[in-house]
Structure formats: C-alpha cells, structure tokens
Scaffold this active site. Structure first.
Site, short mmCIF file in Angstrom:
data_model
loop_
_atom_site.label_atom_id
_atom_site.label_comp_id
_atom_site.label_asym_id
_atom_site.label_seq_id
_atom_site.Cartn_x
_atom_site.Cartn_y
_atom_site.Cartn_z
N ARG A 121 -6.20 22.76 -0.20
CA ARG A 121 -6.66 24.15 -0.22
C ARG A 121 -8.03 24.28 0.45
NH1 ARG A 121 -3.99 23.51 -5.36
NH2 ARG A 121 -5.94 22.86 -6.36
N ARG A 122 -8.38 23.27 1.22
CA ARG A 122 -9.69 23.24 1.88
C ARG A 122 -9.57 23.28 3.41
NH1 ARG A 122 -12.76 18.52 -1.74
NH2 ARG A 122 -12.17 19.37 -3.78
N CYS A 165 -17.90 38.56 13.59
CA CYS A 165 -17.08 39.58 12.92
C CYS A 165 -15.92 38.91 12.18
CB CYS A 165 -16.56 40.59 13.93
SG CYS A 165 -17.84 41.60 14.67
#
Length: 274
Positions: free
Chosen positions: A123-124, A156
């Site tokens: 999950r990294r 952005c």
C-alpha cells in the site's frame, strides 16, 4: 467521456465564485472523483481536440527528470514557456521530485516499478510531486522563485498511487488544483498513458485511472468555452498501442505510441491564467 462533461456541468451548476492567485476568478467546487476503465478505451476527451504530442512529450520529459524546457521546445511543445526563466529553467518541479526527491537521490519512479514487480500488494506504491521545501512564494514571480531555488509553480497533480488486483494495474491521481477546462483533460490523458507504460514494464494489464480533484474550478474567462463543449456529443474513445517494450520506463520514445481512431470535435481555444 460523458464523465468529464458531467464534471464540467457539476462545477458550472454548483461552483461558488472565488478569487484566485491569477486574478482571473473562478467558479469552484471542492472534491470530485472520476473513474475511467482503461480496458474500454483510452480516456482522451473527444468533445474538443487534445494535442497528443504535448501530452506524450511532457510525460517523457517528466520521466527524464529534466526541469528545463529545451526538450519540450525542441519538439514544438510550449506549454511551460510562460513560467520558465530566460535560460529555460523551471526549478525543482515534477521531473526533479519524481526522479530525485528533494535532491536526496530518491528515484520514486524506479522505486514504484521495483515494488510493483516484487511486492505488488504493498500500500506504499506512490509518488509525491508535492515537496513543501520548494513550494514557491505567491509574493514573487515564478522566475524569481526559480532563482531562489524554488519551483516556478507548485505541482497541481500532487500525488499518484498504484494498485494491483487480478493482474490489473490501476492508478489514482490526486490533484490539489484542477483547471477543469484546460488542465484536467490533459492530466487524465497523461496519467492514463503513464499507467499503460508502467503496466507494460511490470507485465500487468491495465485497470482503472481514478482521478480525484481538490479545488476543481472553471476560470471565469472559460465559461463560454465550457458551454460550447457541453453542447457537443462525445465520440467513441480511441485506443492506445505501445509499439515496443522499452528496456525500462525511462527509455520510451515519442514514436513508441500510437493513438488509433482518435475522432474528435474541433479544438476550442482558451487563454491560460498565469
């Protein structure tokens, strides 16, 4: 891409009027998400023409780690010229943070490729472009910020994360500031292309691109153009063919990509807010 037209319509109908850094003024909402199944076509807006060379060359430029506009200009892409110094420098923007975060030798792109190959359930698996150490001051010009060691503009599209399930690679892009008319179609195309490239490098199929926006806005001088776009009917999406598998994510060339059956309505011109 009905999802994108719904996005424009939602901002137009629900946005609040706000002042902004550029002085143009916007109609703005906070928080929006779109999902695109990359198996069902390449999400390139069809209700106006998107300049594909700019999308591809900019992404290759980011991946190279460069922060000078020379490569872009050599390929007739001038989307960053407004903010560069006379020498073409933009400071530590996207490419620098992706390939050498904070100047500390951390190659985030190489790291995510390695993790996807060796630990795809992690999950990294993400990349940050947002680096508080080099966020520019709003009190001085982009060029003055570059001279001081800051980036010409803050990113952005600030973060993206990869996720693997059923041998499919999905990408979620988090965009803190979203110019709905000019920027967002470009960003969707860019990160969809990146997802295809990373999937090929890691021997995965493509899954979804999930686009998540923070401050999503239509500039006041883009309202007429948005109305024109909303009056148009979306066409079938094109497909992307990657003509060869390069030795690494960093070795692709412009000629490696072919967008088949990109049918579109005419371009709609609009001024960018600087």
């Amino acid at each position: 891409m009905r999802e994108y037209l719904n996005f424009l319509k939602y901002i137009k109908e629900n946005g609040v009027l706000k002042n902004d850094r550029t002085g143009t003024g916007t109609r703005s909402i906070f928080g929006y998400q779109m999902r695109f199944d990359l198996q069902k076509g390449f999400p390139l807006v069809t209700t106006k023409k998107i300049h594909i060379p700019s999308v591809v060359h900019e992404l290759l430029w980011f991946l190279s780690g460069s922060t000078n506009i020379k490569y872009l200009n050599d390929n007739n892409v001038r989307i960053w010229n407004e903010w560069a110094t006379v020498d073409g420098e933009l400071g530590p923007i996207y490419g620098k943070q992706w390939r050498d975060f904070n100047g500390q030798g951390i190659d985030q792109i190489a790291d995510v490729i390695q993790m996807l190959k060796t630990n795809p359930n992690s999950r990294r698996i993400l990349v940050l472009a947002w680096n508080p150490c080099v966020v520019p001051s709003e009190k001085i010009s982009p060029q003055e910020n570059v001279v001081k060691g800051n980036s010409a503009l803050p990113p952005c599209h600030a973060m993206f994360q990869f996720y693997v399930a059923n041998n499919k690679l999905s990408c979620m892009l988090t965009q803190r500031s979203a110019d709905a008319f000019l920027g967002v179609p470009f960003n969707i195309a860019s990160y969809s292309l990146l997802t295809h490239m990373v999937a090929q490098q890691c021997n995965l199929d493509v899954g979804e691109l999930i686009w998540s926006g923070g401050d999503c806005h239509i500039y006041n001088n883009h309202i007429e153009q948005v109305n024109e776009q909303l009056s148009r009917e979306p066409l079938a999406l094109p497909t992307l063919k990657i003509l060869r598998k390069s030795n690494s994510i960093f070795d692709y060339k412009y000629e490696d990509f072919e967008f088949e059956n990109y049918n579109h309505h005419p371009a709609i011109k609009a001024k960018i807010s600087v």
